[in-house]
Design an enzyme around this catalytic site. Sequence first.
Site, short mmCIF file in Angstrom:
data_model
loop_
_atom_site.label_atom_id
_atom_site.label_comp_id
_atom_site.label_asym_id
_atom_site.label_seq_id
_atom_site.Cartn_x
_atom_site.Cartn_y
_atom_site.Cartn_z
CB SER A 1 2.37 6.67 5.04
OG SER A 1 1.20 6.39 5.77
CB SER B 1 3.01 -3.36 5.54
OG SER B 1 2.76 -2.49 6.62
CD GLN C 1 -2.75 1.00 2.59
OE1 GLN C 1 -2.33 0.43 3.60
NE2 GLN C 1 -3.97 1.49 2.52
N GLY C 2 0.81 2.04 -1.06
CA GLY C 2 1.62 3.24 -1.17
C GLY C 2 0.84 4.49 -0.81
CD GLU D 1 -5.85 -0.58 6.73
OE1 GLU D 1 -4.68 -0.87 7.07
OE2 GLU D 1 -6.19 0.57 6.42
CB SER E 1 -1.97 9.01 14.47
OG SER E 1 -2.61 10.26 14.21
CG ASN E 2 -4.80 6.60 19.26
OD1 ASN E 2 -4.98 5.72 18.41
ND2 ASN E 2 -4.66 6.33 20.54
CD GLU E 3 -2.16 11.69 18.44
OE1 GLU E 3 -1.68 11.52 19.58
OE2 GLU E 3 -2.02 10.86 17.51
#
Length: 396
Positions: A135, A169, A132-133, A252, A375-377
């Site tokens: 980030s 990944s 998966q490209g 996902e 992220s959580n944020e």
Amino acid sequence: MSSVEAPTHVESFRTEIRQWLRANLTGEFASLRGRGGPGREHEAFAERLAWERHMAAAGWTCVGWPVEYGGRGATLEQQVAFHEEYALADAPARVNHIGEQLLGPTLIAFGTPEQQARFLPPIVAVEELWCQGYSEPDAGSDLANVRTRAVRDETGGDWIIDGQKIWTSLAYESQWCFVVARTEPGSARYRGLSYLLVPLDQDGVEVRPIVQLTGTSEFNEVFFDGARTRAEHLVGAPGDGWQVAMATLGFERGVSTLGQQVGFRRELETLIDLARRNGAADDPLIRDRLAQAWTGLEIIRFNALRMLDGVAAGAPGPEASIGKIFWATWHRDLGELAMDICGAGGMLAAGEPYDLDDRQRLFLFSRADTLYAGSNEIQRNIIAERVLGLPKEARA
């Protein structure tokens, strides 16, 4: 299907996969039980690939895909049963997850018939692996900040891609990558992005493994320097990549999360057993934290079932973001609890040069849980802005 027939149909499916796993996780595949997974993707990769191709030959890959695309057309309830039984059997971690669970459903929803005919059969057969490209160094959870660019060549044919992706990944094991790139010069944020299918085995692509805290390298950097992909490998229309990319993220967080929770439960039960054996359970604070962990795991499951109800009704709600925050934080805390149960001995590697046991690996790798896949944020911002209707965060 009546309410009486439905549970029977699911249970017969559950029995079928349970019996198949019991009969096939034997012989050359017996040693694969429990192998692989987060922080351990290096373990027996070639053998796990052979196992998954063995599953494909028996029709046990892509079970939720429609039959016309090579799947079994399993219902949502049957898919849940499949993932739970797979985890309960302690079967090895899947190597084709990204192709089967992310890209395949995306192509079924958005791909052309030609794209479906070209790319879906090799995913079903586990002949081509995907990464998966998304980030980038400055566009992690904030995916709209993507800077990787793609332009058409002078003939208007191939797309030419330049840029960098990170935290990719299993890129070093993959033959293809689905890449979100900016294809409209001068565009910003969510506009002007496109979703491209890019072969990795070519000049202009470099994969660099990232050594993690666990000493392993599931994550990678991928550099594109004039890499090419054919014009027909664009999914959706040019500039519509954000819509396609968000759909992929929705897939996902699907039914496979229930199988993930079986793994979480096994980790918790192992810690409870260790705490009883080494006396850590005599500490009332440890007992309280173990009880909180058990309660949290039940909440994770109930939220996932609520999320799947929304998916089945065609109206997925905020449960996916809520669930990601909760399970990521829960799992990180479980890693910290594991170290406290182990005591000072948990600071010592099992062997040279950096041989980690399961509890140490849990502690180190789970630090990433609250960061990857949003992220959580970022998840809190999504809930605040899109669910609660609060003012959007100021952005430069």
